[in-house]
Design a protein around this motif. Structure first.
Motif, PDB file in Angstrom:
ATOM      1  N   GLY A 225      -2.554 -41.400  13.964  1.00  0.00           N
ATOM      2  CA  GLY A 225      -3.095 -40.091  13.618  1.00  0.00           C
ATOM      3  C   GLY A 225      -2.318 -39.377  12.534  1.00  0.00           C
ATOM      4  N   HIS A 226      -1.603 -40.128  11.703  1.00  0.00           N
ATOM      5  CA  HIS A 226      -0.823 -39.525  10.622  1.00  0.00           C
ATOM      6  C   HIS A 226      -0.871 -40.425   9.390  1.00  0.00           C
ATOM      7  CE1 HIS A 226       1.073 -36.280  12.920  1.00  0.00           C
ATOM      8  NE2 HIS A 226       1.213 -37.140  13.916  1.00  0.00           N
ATOM      9  N   VAL A 227      -0.836 -39.792   8.227  1.00  0.00           N
ATOM     10  CA  VAL A 227      -0.693 -40.533   6.969  1.00  0.00           C
ATOM     11  C   VAL A 227       0.765 -40.935   6.825  1.00  0.00           C
ATOM     12  CG1 VAL A 227      -0.857 -40.379   4.454  1.00  0.00           C
ATOM     13  CG2 VAL A 227      -2.611 -39.308   5.892  1.00  0.00           C
ATOM     14  N   LEU A 228       1.018 -42.203   6.501  1.00  0.00           N
ATOM     15  CA  LEU A 228       2.382 -42.723   6.449  1.00  0.00           C
ATOM     16  C   LEU A 228       2.910 -42.876   5.035  1.00  0.00           C
ATOM     17  CD1 LEU A 228       1.953 -45.489   9.174  1.00  0.00           C
ATOM     18  CD2 LEU A 228       2.933 -43.197   9.465  1.00  0.00           C
ATOM     19  N   PHE A 229       2.022 -43.047   4.071  1.00  0.00           N
ATOM     20  CA  PHE A 229       2.440 -43.246   2.685  1.00  0.00           C
ATOM     21  C   PHE A 229       1.703 -42.286   1.758  1.00  0.00           C
ATOM     22  CE2 PHE A 229       3.300 -47.536   4.421  1.00  0.00           C
ATOM     23  CZ  PHE A 229       4.619 -47.690   4.016  1.00  0.00           C
ATOM     24  N   VAL A 230       2.404 -41.864   0.703  1.00  0.00           N
ATOM     25  CA  VAL A 230       1.784 -41.144  -0.407  1.00  0.00           C
ATOM     26  C   VAL A 230       1.655 -42.124  -1.549  1.00  0.00           C
ATOM     27  CG1 VAL A 230       1.995 -39.254  -2.050  1.00  0.00           C
ATOM     28  CG2 VAL A 230       2.764 -38.946   0.311  1.00  0.00           C
ATOM     29  N   ARG A 231       0.431 -42.397  -1.964  1.00  0.00           N
ATOM     30  CA  ARG A 231       0.204 -43.344  -3.055  1.00  0.00           C
ATOM     31  C   ARG A 231       0.363 -42.642  -4.391  1.00  0.00           C
ATOM     32  NH1 ARG A 231      -1.547 -44.643   2.221  1.00  0.00           N
ATOM     33  NH2 ARG A 231      -2.393 -46.770   2.295  1.00  0.00           N
ATOM     34  N   GLU A 232       1.301 -43.143  -5.209  1.00  0.00           N
ATOM     35  CA  GLU A 232       1.514 -42.609  -6.549  1.00  0.00           C
ATOM     36  C   GLU A 232       1.137 -43.662  -7.573  1.00  0.00           C
ATOM     37  OE1 GLU A 232       5.599 -41.425  -6.380  1.00  0.00           O
ATOM     38  OE2 GLU A 232       5.125 -39.491  -5.435  1.00  0.00           O
ATOM     39  N   ALA A 233       1.258 -43.327  -8.860  1.00  0.00           N
ATOM     40  CA  ALA A 233       0.769 -44.211  -9.918  1.00  0.00           C
ATOM     41  C   ALA A 233       1.393 -45.605  -9.853  1.00  0.00           C
ATOM     42  CB  ALA A 233       1.030 -43.577 -11.289  1.00  0.00           C
ATOM     43  N   ARG A 234       2.722 -45.669  -9.741  1.00  0.00           N
ATOM     44  CA  ARG A 234       3.394 -46.961  -9.809  1.00  0.00           C
ATOM     45  C   ARG A 234       4.141 -47.334  -8.541  1.00  0.00           C
ATOM     46  NH1 ARG A 234       5.601 -48.053 -15.888  1.00  0.00           N
ATOM     47  NH2 ARG A 234       3.775 -47.273 -17.011  1.00  0.00           N
TER      48      ARG A 234
END
Length: 296
Positions: A59-68
């Motif tokens: 029930g939680h987001v684990l990663f923040v996706r960035e450009a690289r």
């Protein structure tokens, strides 16, 4: 006995899959789905599906996706600590039943600052995994322990490296920043000349501190010299001096001196130097390296 006490707990939550945890830790440590996919021999899309399912379960987001790259969310940082421990326990359980029984004796040399951070956990876990192996620990300076290793008195040593011109030996297992530390609310950092507590000659911390002060043209006096970090800590706790200290060892009532205008210090490294390889030595070396991974 009430029969309901024997009934299965149908409200128990889902279990974390070891394979998914291994994927999660690989992504967190590499900062990339692509690099992690190569480590676990799967496609990036398969890893993405695993993480999506894991996020749905928790029930939680684990990663923040960035450009690289990808980075952990606060919830991901929490899970990383649990994930590493669970994987380590899983490996320990497997070794307990599938690894050949080891017997013998192994000796390890370390400095006091390194030993105080990892040895309690290493020795406890190693004893559970290999109860028939005796571990002897010798505490001394890096040079003293290297001399003992070369003389055949020790099987492996943990040494601090970073002095200019110092021979590089062994495998680097830990890198950490040195910082200036002193007592919270103390006045030692405001005195002139600056009172410093240092280890004996030849110590990486001593060289780094004196070089930084000289380059910054800050007047100082060596107020306290000792052979171990506990002596430096005593001088700081008494507000007699400030000292260069590994950031992981700065604990209240000590604090990092980041508002006093003191010059930045370098990172230093710890290396594991081994005298030879055999099943007993290899097993202890593996536990030591795992302990440093847990410090990150």
């Amino acid at each position: 006995m009430d029969s309901t006490e024997l009934a299965p707990n149908r409200e128990a939550g889902p279990l974390l899959d070891t394979d998914v945890l291994r994927t999660f830790v690989a992504i967190a440590e590499s900062g990339s789905f692509t690099r992690a996919a190569k480590q676990v021999f799967r496609t990036p899309s398969a890893l993405s599906m695993q993480i999506k399912r894991l996020e749905e379960i928790l029930g939680h987001v684990l990663f923040v996706r960035e450009a690289r790259r990808v980075r952990l969310t606060p919830e991901g940082e929490v899970l990383l600590g649990y994930g590493r421990r669970l994987l380590r326990l899983n490996e320990e359980a497997i070794r307990q039943f599938l690894s050949p029984v080891l017997e013998g004796r192994v000796s390890l040399g370390t400095s006091d600052d390194v030993g105080s951070r990892i040895l309690p956990g290493v020795l406890a876990q190693f004893a559970r995994s290999y109860p028939a192996v005796q571990v002897d620990v010798v505490v001394g300076s890096s040079q003293q322990n290297l001399d003992r290793l070369d003389a055949g008195e020790l099987d492996m040593v943990l040494v601090t490296i970073g002095n200019e011109g110092q021979e590089r030996r062994g495998e680097v297992v830990h890198t950490e920043p040195l910082v200036w530390a002193g007592r919270e609310g103390g006045v030692a950092a405001n005195r002139s000349p600056l009172p410093v507590a240092l280890a004996s000659h030849g110590c990486v911390w001593r060289r780094a501190a004196l070089t930084a002060l000289d380059d910054a043209h800050i007047s100082y006096r060596v107020a306290y010299t000792c052979d171990n970090c506990f002596g430096q800590e005593a001088a700081m706790l008494s507000d007699l001096a400030v000292a260069p200290f590994p950031v992981s060892l700065v604990r209240p009532p000590l604090r990092k001196l980041d508002r006093e205008g003191l010059p930045a210090l370098v990172e230093y490294q710890i290396a594991l130097v081994r005298g030879g390889s055999n099943p007993v030595n290899d097993a202890l070396a593996g536990h030591v390296k795992d302990a440093f991974i847990d410090l990150r």
